[in-house]
Design an enzyme around this catalytic site. Sequence first.
Site, mmCIF file in Angstrom:
data_model
loop_
_atom_site.group_PDB
_atom_site.id
_atom_site.type_symbol
_atom_site.label_atom_id
_atom_site.label_comp_id
_atom_site.label_asym_id
_atom_site.label_seq_id
_atom_site.Cartn_x
_atom_site.Cartn_y
_atom_site.Cartn_z
ATOM 1 N N ASP A 41 0.847 -1.192 0.000
ATOM 2 C CA ASP A 41 0.000 0.000 0.000
ATOM 3 C C ASP A 41 0.884 1.243 0.000
ATOM 4 O OD1 ASP A 41 -2.959 1.076 0.786
ATOM 5 O OD2 ASP A 41 -1.428 2.277 1.776
ATOM 6 N N LYS A 90 -2.697 5.900 -4.426
ATOM 7 C CA LYS A 90 -3.804 6.823 -4.123
ATOM 8 C C LYS A 90 -3.580 8.171 -4.800
ATOM 9 C CE LYS A 90 -3.596 4.756 0.503
ATOM 10 N NZ LYS A 90 -2.165 4.636 0.845
ATOM 11 N N HIS A 125 -7.469 9.556 -1.935
ATOM 12 C CA HIS A 125 -6.777 9.503 -0.643
ATOM 13 C C HIS A 125 -7.599 10.125 0.484
ATOM 14 C CE1 HIS A 125 -2.395 9.210 0.971
ATOM 15 N NE2 HIS A 125 -3.244 9.042 1.953
HETATM 16 N N1 LIG Z 1 -5.159 6.556 3.724
HETATM 17 C C1 LIG Z 1 -4.551 7.277 4.646
HETATM 18 O O1 LIG Z 1 -4.887 8.456 4.873
HETATM 19 C C2 LIG Z 1 -3.440 6.669 5.424
HETATM 20 C C3 LIG Z 1 -2.930 7.331 6.557
HETATM 21 C C4 LIG Z 1 -1.910 6.705 7.276
HETATM 22 C C5 LIG Z 1 -1.421 5.468 6.871
HETATM 23 N N2 LIG Z 1 -1.923 4.859 5.753
HETATM 24 C C6 LIG Z 1 -1.430 3.543 5.302
HETATM 25 O O2 LIG Z 1 -1.521 2.615 6.386
HETATM 26 C C7 LIG Z 1 -0.232 2.030 6.609
HETATM 27 C C8 LIG Z 1 -0.069 1.624 8.044
HETATM 28 O O3 LIG Z 1 -0.283 2.724 8.923
HETATM 29 P P1 LIG Z 1 0.888 3.521 9.633
HETATM 30 O O4 LIG Z 1 2.179 3.192 8.971
HETATM 31 O O5 LIG Z 1 0.546 4.943 9.666
HETATM 32 O O6 LIG Z 1 0.838 3.012 11.129
HETATM 33 P P2 LIG Z 1 0.913 1.555 11.841
HETATM 34 O O7 LIG Z 1 1.177 0.496 10.834
HETATM 35 O O8 LIG Z 1 -0.245 1.449 12.750
HETATM 36 O O9 LIG Z 1 2.161 1.725 12.805
HETATM 37 C C9 LIG Z 1 3.468 1.843 12.324
HETATM 38 C C10 LIG Z 1 4.374 2.001 13.552
HETATM 39 O O10 LIG Z 1 4.345 0.793 14.323
HETATM 40 C C11 LIG Z 1 5.667 0.272 14.449
HETATM 41 N N3 LIG Z 1 5.524 -1.202 14.339
HETATM 42 C C12 LIG Z 1 5.167 -1.934 13.251
HETATM 43 N N4 LIG Z 1 5.132 -3.243 13.535
HETATM 44 C C13 LIG Z 1 5.470 -3.356 14.849
HETATM 45 C C14 LIG Z 1 5.619 -4.455 15.721
HETATM 46 N N5 LIG Z 1 5.401 -5.705 15.314
HETATM 47 N N6 LIG Z 1 5.995 -4.212 17.021
HETATM 48 C C15 LIG Z 1 6.221 -2.950 17.452
HETATM 49 N N7 LIG Z 1 6.086 -1.861 16.650
HETATM 50 C C16 LIG Z 1 5.723 -2.063 15.364
HETATM 51 C C17 LIG Z 1 6.474 0.904 13.345
HETATM 52 O O11 LIG Z 1 7.808 1.096 13.715
HETATM 53 P P3 LIG Z 1 9.080 0.523 12.863
HETATM 54 O O12 LIG Z 1 8.911 0.923 11.425
HETATM 55 O O13 LIG Z 1 10.256 1.175 13.524
HETATM 56 O O14 LIG Z 1 9.059 -0.971 13.057
HETATM 57 C C18 LIG Z 1 5.791 2.267 13.187
HETATM 58 O O15 LIG Z 1 6.300 3.174 14.144
HETATM 59 C C19 LIG Z 1 0.720 3.144 6.147
HETATM 60 O O16 LIG Z 1 2.042 2.703 5.990
HETATM 61 C C20 LIG Z 1 0.026 3.563 4.870
HETATM 62 O O17 LIG Z 1 0.271 2.623 3.837
HETATM 63 C C21 LIG Z 1 -2.920 5.454 5.044
#
Ligand SMILES: NC(=O)c1ccc[n+]([C@@H]2O[C@H](COP(=O)([O-])OP(=O)(O)OC[C@H]3O[C@@H](n4cnc5c(N)ncnc54)[C@H](OP(=O)(O)O)[C@@H]3O)[C@@H](O)[C@H]2O)c1
Length: 281
Positions: A50, A80, A113
């Site tokens: 994604d 997006k 998005h």
């Molecule tokens: N459509 C939208 O508006 C929107 C907005 C935000 C995000 N997104 C999408 O959603 C995806 C996921 O959301 P997100 O990246 O914002 O947040 P998330 O996946 O909820 O959290 C990512 C955080 O968690 C840590 N993490 C991941 N796996 C872990 C584990 N097993 N144990 C401990 N910590 C862990 C990562 O650190 P490390 O990298 O240091 O491991 C990072 O700091 C994004 O990458 C993006 O593709 C979309």
Amino acid sequence: MTAPAEQARLTLNTGATIPQVGLGVFKIDDDAECERVVLDALELGYRHIDTAMIYRNEAAVGRALAKSGIPREELFVTTKVWNSDQGATETPAALATSLELLGLDYVDLYLIHWPAPTRGRYVETWLALEELAAKGLSKAIGVSNFEPEHLEAILEAGNVVPAINQVELHPAFQQRTVRAFGEQRGILTEAWGPLGQGKYELAELPGLNELAQKHGKTIQQIVLRWHIQEGVIVFPKSVRKERLAENLAVFDFALDAEDMAVMEAMDSGKRVGTHPDDGNW
Ligand SMILES: NC(=O)c1ccc[n+]([C@@H]2O[C@H](COP(=O)([O-])OP(=O)(O)OC[C@H]3O[C@@H](n4cnc5c(N)ncnc54)[C@H](OP(=O)(O)O)[C@@H]3O)[C@@H](O)[C@H]2O)c1
């Protein structure tokens, strides 16, 4: 390692299937690091990536996809359209740029998005997405950060029901209303920030440590397993290979009804991100 065949897939309203666990690459800004992370993920068995134009890493994602040698039909790639590219002429041009950067002929899913309601262009943009899908440039189309009122507007004006609504969703913010709206209309929900983006301590959620101990899993694995059993699609972001492996290793255990009730009780209705009406950047 979880082989791709052992991972759950959900069926979109197009008939295509989507791996329920993928990799999100938001904030993996460094080009070389992004390429390395996507390659690590693909090696571990991830087949769903994604990204988004605004993440500025589509080229790095594309290089990793190409280097992996994995057949295109085994991959599920989402990107997006950013707010400033909304519009009847702007959006087709934006997808053309994304495809060029990704090195792909089509994406599997193209999302609006944010509705960016003050721009007043998301309905027009939806109609543009319908045409892009008809041309085969995106196999499925959907939206992100859409509230029921925004969904109503495109359902009213358009001919295609979005396949996906990607919204902020994690234990403290469970989005029951938006999910129920989608379920009634054949729109699957994807969780962004499935782990709360690291913006609050998951360990402090009541009962989560106990569930981790009970199942011999990490608290992150419990949260991801809860999403999966709720029928939600997740793509947790991590730059660390051991965490990528951990986040995929969620298909060898199950939460029971009592465990699911503990998870449900964690909903405090608190967002960590922006309200969709305010995401007009
Ligand atoms: N459509 C939208 O508006 C929107 C907005 C935000 C995000 N997104 C999408 O959603 C995806 C996921 O959301 P997100 O990246 O914002 O947040 P998330 O996946 O909820 O959290 C990512 C955080 O968690 C840590 N993490 C991941 N796996 C872990 C584990 N097993 N144990 C401990 N910590 C862990 C990562 O650190 P490390 O990298 O240091 O491991 C990072 O700091 C994004 O990458 C993006 O593709 C979309």
